[in-house]
Motif scaffolding. Sequence first.
Motif, PDB file in Angstrom:
ATOM      1  N   PRO A   9      -3.980  42.897   8.182  1.00  0.00           N
ATOM      2  CA  PRO A   9      -2.769  42.285   8.735  1.00  0.00           C
ATOM      3  C   PRO A   9      -1.755  42.155   7.592  1.00  0.00           C
ATOM      4  O   PRO A   9      -2.098  41.662   6.518  1.00  0.00           O
ATOM      5  N   TYR A  10      -0.542  42.605   7.824  1.00  0.00           N
ATOM      6  CA  TYR A  10       0.424  42.712   6.723  1.00  0.00           C
ATOM      7  C   TYR A  10       1.762  42.122   7.130  1.00  0.00           C
ATOM      8  O   TYR A  10       2.370  42.559   8.097  1.00  0.00           O
ATOM      9  N   ASP A  11       2.210  41.095   6.374  1.00  0.00           N
ATOM     10  CA  ASP A  11       3.509  40.481   6.672  1.00  0.00           C
ATOM     11  C   ASP A  11       4.508  40.624   5.527  1.00  0.00           C
ATOM     12  O   ASP A  11       5.594  40.071   5.578  1.00  0.00           O
ATOM     13  N   GLY A  12       4.142  41.364   4.496  1.00  0.00           N
ATOM     14  CA  GLY A  12       5.049  41.584   3.370  1.00  0.00           C
ATOM     15  C   GLY A  12       4.982  40.510   2.302  1.00  0.00           C
ATOM     16  O   GLY A  12       5.636  40.626   1.274  1.00  0.00           O
ATOM     17  N   SER A  13       4.199  39.464   2.517  1.00  0.00           N
ATOM     18  CA  SER A  13       4.080  38.395   1.523  1.00  0.00           C
ATOM     19  C   SER A  13       3.302  38.896   0.313  1.00  0.00           C
ATOM     20  O   SER A  13       2.634  39.935   0.358  1.00  0.00           O
ATOM     21  N   ALA A  14       3.373  38.147  -0.788  1.00  0.00           N
ATOM     22  CA  ALA A  14       2.657  38.519  -2.003  1.00  0.00           C
ATOM     23  C   ALA A  14       1.160  38.636  -1.749  1.00  0.00           C
ATOM     24  O   ALA A  14       0.501  39.562  -2.247  1.00  0.00           O
ATOM     25  N   LEU A  15       0.604  37.719  -0.961  1.00  0.00           N
ATOM     26  CA  LEU A  15      -0.834  37.771  -0.684  1.00  0.00           C
ATOM     27  C   LEU A  15      -1.197  38.923   0.247  1.00  0.00           C
ATOM     28  O   LEU A  15      -2.287  39.492   0.142  1.00  0.00           O
ATOM     29  N   ALA A  16      -0.308  39.285   1.148  1.00  0.00           N
ATOM     30  CA  ALA A  16      -0.556  40.450   2.007  1.00  0.00           C
ATOM     31  C   ALA A  16      -0.576  41.718   1.152  1.00  0.00           C
ATOM     32  O   ALA A  16      -1.396  42.618   1.382  1.00  0.00           O
ATOM     33  N   LYS A  17       0.303  41.781   0.162  1.00  0.00           N
ATOM     34  CA  LYS A  17       0.318  42.934  -0.749  1.00  0.00           C
ATOM     35  C   LYS A  17      -0.985  43.012  -1.533  1.00  0.00           C
ATOM     36  O   LYS A  17      -1.553  44.094  -1.719  1.00  0.00           O
ATOM     37  N   LYS A  18      -1.487  41.862  -1.998  1.00  0.00           N
ATOM     38  CA  LYS A  18      -2.765  41.841  -2.715  1.00  0.00           C
ATOM     39  C   LYS A  18      -3.911  42.262  -1.805  1.00  0.00           C
ATOM     40  O   LYS A  18      -4.824  42.967  -2.230  1.00  0.00           O
ATOM     41  N   ALA A  38      -1.501  46.415  10.120  1.00  0.00           N
ATOM     42  CA  ALA A  38      -0.780  45.947  11.301  1.00  0.00           C
ATOM     43  C   ALA A  38       0.180  44.831  10.924  1.00  0.00           C
ATOM     44  O   ALA A  38      -0.175  43.917  10.182  1.00  0.00           O
ATOM     45  N   HIS A  39       1.384  44.935  11.432  1.00  0.00           N
ATOM     46  CA  HIS A  39       2.373  43.869  11.301  1.00  0.00           C
ATOM     47  C   HIS A  39       2.662  43.363  12.709  1.00  0.00           C
ATOM     48  O   HIS A  39       2.929  44.151  13.606  1.00  0.00           O
ATOM     49  N   VAL A  40       2.570  42.055  12.883  1.00  0.00           N
ATOM     50  CA  VAL A  40       2.769  41.455  14.201  1.00  0.00           C
ATOM     51  C   VAL A  40       4.086  40.683  14.198  1.00  0.00           C
ATOM     52  O   VAL A  40       4.301  39.829  13.339  1.00  0.00           O
ATOM     53  N   VAL A  41       4.947  41.003  15.157  1.00  0.00           N
ATOM     54  CA  VAL A  41       6.199  40.265  15.315  1.00  0.00           C
ATOM     55  C   VAL A  41       6.091  39.367  16.533  1.00  0.00           C
ATOM     56  O   VAL A  41       5.406  39.693  17.499  1.00  0.00           O
ATOM     57  N   THR A  42       6.759  38.238  16.448  1.00  0.00           N
ATOM     58  CA  THR A  42       6.789  37.290  17.564  1.00  0.00           C
ATOM     59  C   THR A  42       8.222  37.154  18.029  1.00  0.00           C
ATOM     60  O   THR A  42       9.107  36.829  17.239  1.00  0.00           O
ATOM     61  N   ILE A  43       8.452  37.418  19.292  1.00  0.00           N
ATOM     62  CA  ILE A  43       9.782  37.280  19.883  1.00  0.00           C
ATOM     63  C   ILE A  43       9.860  35.897  20.526  1.00  0.00           C
ATOM     64  O   ILE A  43       9.096  35.598  21.443  1.00  0.00           O
ATOM     65  N   ALA A  67      10.577  47.778   8.548  1.00  0.00           N
ATOM     66  CA  ALA A  67      10.799  47.765   7.100  1.00  0.00           C
ATOM     67  C   ALA A  67       9.559  47.258   6.362  1.00  0.00           C
ATOM     68  O   ALA A  67       9.180  47.792   5.315  1.00  0.00           O
ATOM     69  N   VAL A  68       8.920  46.237   6.901  1.00  0.00           N
ATOM     70  CA  VAL A  68       7.699  45.699   6.299  1.00  0.00           C
ATOM     71  C   VAL A  68       6.605  46.768   6.317  1.00  0.00           C
ATOM     72  O   VAL A  68       5.901  46.983   5.329  1.00  0.00           O
ATOM     73  N   LEU A  69       6.470  47.471   7.437  1.00  0.00           N
ATOM     74  CA  LEU A  69       5.450  48.515   7.542  1.00  0.00           C
ATOM     75  C   LEU A  69       5.751  49.704   6.636  1.00  0.00           C
ATOM     76  O   LEU A  69       4.836  50.335   6.121  1.00  0.00           O
ATOM     77  N   ALA A  70       7.024  50.017   6.436  1.00  0.00           N
ATOM     78  CA  ALA A  70       7.394  51.120   5.546  1.00  0.00           C
ATOM     79  C   ALA A  70       6.869  50.853   4.135  1.00  0.00           C
ATOM     80  O   ALA A  70       6.383  51.766   3.455  1.00  0.00           O
ATOM     81  N   GLU A  71       6.943  49.619   3.712  1.00  0.00           N
ATOM     82  CA  GLU A  71       6.423  49.215   2.406  1.00  0.00           C
ATOM     83  C   GLU A  71       4.908  49.443   2.344  1.00  0.00           C
ATOM     84  O   GLU A  71       4.375  49.944   1.358  1.00  0.00           O
ATOM     85  N   ALA A  72       4.215  49.086   3.404  1.00  0.00           N
ATOM     86  CA  ALA A  72       2.761  49.277   3.454  1.00  0.00           C
ATOM     87  C   ALA A  72       2.411  50.768   3.464  1.00  0.00           C
ATOM     88  O   ALA A  72       1.475  51.199   2.786  1.00  0.00           O
ATOM     89  N   LYS A  73       3.166  51.555   4.223  1.00  0.00           N
ATOM     90  CA  LYS A  73       2.920  52.998   4.286  1.00  0.00           C
ATOM     91  C   LYS A  73       3.060  53.626   2.908  1.00  0.00           C
ATOM     92  O   LYS A  73       2.305  54.531   2.551  1.00  0.00           O
ATOM     93  N   GLU A  74       4.012  53.144   2.143  1.00  0.00           N
ATOM     94  CA  GLU A  74       4.228  53.646   0.787  1.00  0.00           C
ATOM     95  C   GLU A  74       2.992  53.372  -0.080  1.00  0.00           C
ATOM     96  O   GLU A  74       2.571  54.219  -0.867  1.00  0.00           O
TER      97      GLU A  74
END
Length: 141
Positions: A9-18, A38-43, A67-74
């Motif tokens: 699960p990836y939200d772009g936070s420092a801990l998600a990156k780790k 996976a990045h989960v958005v809440t509407i 944009a968050v997922l693009a970072e993970a894909k990289e």
Amino acid sequence: MLCSKILVPYDGSALAKKALEKAVKLAQTDPAIEIVVAHVVTIPALPDPAVTVIQTLEEHIFKEGEAVLAEAKEALAGLPNRTEAILLEGHPAPVILKLANESGSDLIIMGNRGLSGLREFLGSVSHSVVHHSPIPVLLVK
């Protein structure tokens, strides 16, 4: 083999990156290990008269999610392993647990806290995932 499919699960936070880095390191030990990010958005729910506001907000939220997922894909780009990055909608913990089940993941690696500022009040996503997951969860600090 320690595992065959890792859900991150990836939200772009420092801990998600780790957490993603940890998953990549594990995957580098065996090219058969798959990684699903996976990045989960809440509407948020708004009243019906605010339809245009909702549409604009949804577009913005999904654009940010991409944009968050693009970072993970990289971060996954150099791996020979099979990888997938997906954007989902809903409340993060149940969506993560459902995805883990449906994707056949046998390990979840995630940060012990993410970007949510209401974590202390509502309970963290990682706490919920750990307590309800039928598969092992590795929390990264």
